[in-house]
Design an enzyme around this catalytic site. Sequence first.
Site, PDB file in Angstrom:
ATOM      1  CG  HIS A  12       2.837  -8.615   1.565  1.00 41.02           C
ATOM      2  ND1 HIS A  12       2.711  -9.665   0.691  1.00 41.02           N
ATOM      3  CD2 HIS A  12       2.843  -7.509   0.784  1.00 41.02           C
ATOM      4  CE1 HIS A  12       2.641  -9.203  -0.541  1.00 41.02           C
ATOM      5  NE2 HIS A  12       2.720  -7.898  -0.515  1.00 41.02           N
ATOM      6  CG  HIS A  59       7.196  -7.624  -3.451  1.00 42.50           C
ATOM      7  ND1 HIS A  59       7.067  -8.506  -2.402  1.00 42.50           N
ATOM      8  CD2 HIS A  59       5.960  -7.089  -3.636  1.00 42.50           C
ATOM      9  CE1 HIS A  59       5.805  -8.486  -1.961  1.00 42.50           C
ATOM     10  NE2 HIS A  59       5.119  -7.643  -2.701  1.00 42.50           N
ATOM     11  CG  HIS A 193      -2.381  -2.650  -2.573  1.00 37.58           C
ATOM     12  ND1 HIS A 193      -2.873  -3.942  -2.507  1.00 37.58           N
ATOM     13  CD2 HIS A 193      -1.037  -2.787  -2.661  1.00 37.58           C
ATOM     14  CE1 HIS A 193      -1.860  -4.798  -2.539  1.00 37.58           C
ATOM     15  NE2 HIS A 193      -0.722  -4.131  -2.648  1.00 37.58           N
ATOM     16  CD  GLU A 240       0.276  -7.871  -2.998  1.00 39.98           C
ATOM     17  OE1 GLU A 240       1.380  -7.434  -3.299  1.00 39.98           O
ATOM     18  OE2 GLU A 240      -0.236  -7.649  -1.889  1.00 39.98           O
TER      19      GLU A 240
HETATM   20  C1  DHB Z   1       3.763  -1.711  -0.880  1.00 37.94           C
HETATM   21  C2  DHB Z   1       4.377  -2.856  -1.357  1.00 37.94           C
HETATM   22  C3  DHB Z   1       3.657  -4.025  -1.436  1.00 37.94           C
HETATM   23  O1  DHB Z   1       4.242  -5.167  -1.849  1.00 37.94           O
HETATM   24  C4  DHB Z   1       2.332  -4.069  -1.091  1.00 37.94           C
HETATM   25  O2  DHB Z   1       1.689  -5.232  -1.230  1.00 37.94           O
HETATM   26  C5  DHB Z   1       1.719  -2.924  -0.609  1.00 37.94           C
HETATM   27  C6  DHB Z   1       2.442  -1.751  -0.499  1.00 37.94           C
HETATM   28  C7  DHB Z   1       4.540  -0.453  -0.779  1.00 37.94           C
HETATM   29  O3  DHB Z   1       5.658  -0.409  -1.298  1.00 37.94           O
HETATM   30  O4  DHB Z   1       4.036   0.482  -0.144  1.00 37.94           O
HETATM   31 FE    FE Z   2       2.986  -6.793  -2.242  1.00 37.57          FE
END
Ligand code: DHB
Ligand code: FE
Length: 284
Positions: A12, A59, A193, A240
């Site tokens: 996402h 977010h 991530h 997540e």
């Molecule tokens: C980014 C934002 C997110 O919510 C995510 O799950 C992964 C990457 C971003 O801002 O790059």
């Molecule tokens: Fe995210």
Amino acid sequence: MARIIAGLGSPHAPAVGAAVDRKDEESPYWKPLFDGYKPMRAWLERERPDVMILFTNDHFTSFFLDVIPTFAIAVAGQHEIADEGWGKRQLPEVPGHTDLAWHLSRELVEKGFDLSVCHRLPLDHGSLSPLSALMPHVTEWPVKVVPILVNVLHFPIPTPARCFELGRAIRRAVQSYEDDLKVVVLGTGGLSHQLAGERFGLIDPAWDAEFLTRLETEPESLAAMTHQQLIARGGTEGVEVIMWLCMRGALSQRVRCVHKNYYHATLTGYGQVIFEDMESRDAR
Ligand code: DHB
Ligand code: FE
């Protein structure tokens, strides 16, 4: 009776929605991801689900530090497109399914999951990146969407086990809905991530591969992990994946993985799956 026919998983990250808007899907950078969406688009066009239950997170767009529900459900008939600071994306508002959403709210609260009921909840990239990648450039969305929001941003966040159980409770609640609806559940979010701190930029393809395999075959073993264990393997934002556990919890024991793709770019491990629910298939 409504029934859940499959669970889908999609990243996402905002960059995914931006690539859709720029029609950049065939560029060398994005092709490995968008090739993974092609079978998902074809599957959705073929199966034509009535409703998509979307396990997603906000977010700090519609919720902020003053109010952060652990779990929430959006019951509106139309979900607005949020402005995340660079203007709204040119997308049609997303149709909800108010009656099913209220049914789920009542059933879940009754069964011990006290969801916050949101009458207005503009959707951000957590929802719109996957929706627009799965159903690109539509003038009208072909499916009604019931967003279920999970706090994955600010501790205390719900445990992996609780998220898996939420999925199970949703399955039972869907099955107790009278109308004949074909429902899919979608788990969203990055796999590994980490967007801040010492391990900024962490991606672990080996963990992501293991996660996707175990999600299919032994999800209970993932649900038994702690946040700390998930974060040690997949990074802080990699937690997540608890939203993918919600998705898997909403499926029966017996699933068949009919599509799986993996790519990593833009700081995130991107996974895509379709798990067809064999129990629902046999019951047809
Ligand atoms: C980014 C934002 C997110 O919510 C995510 O799950 C992964 C990457 C971003 O801002 O790059
Ligand atoms: Fe995210």
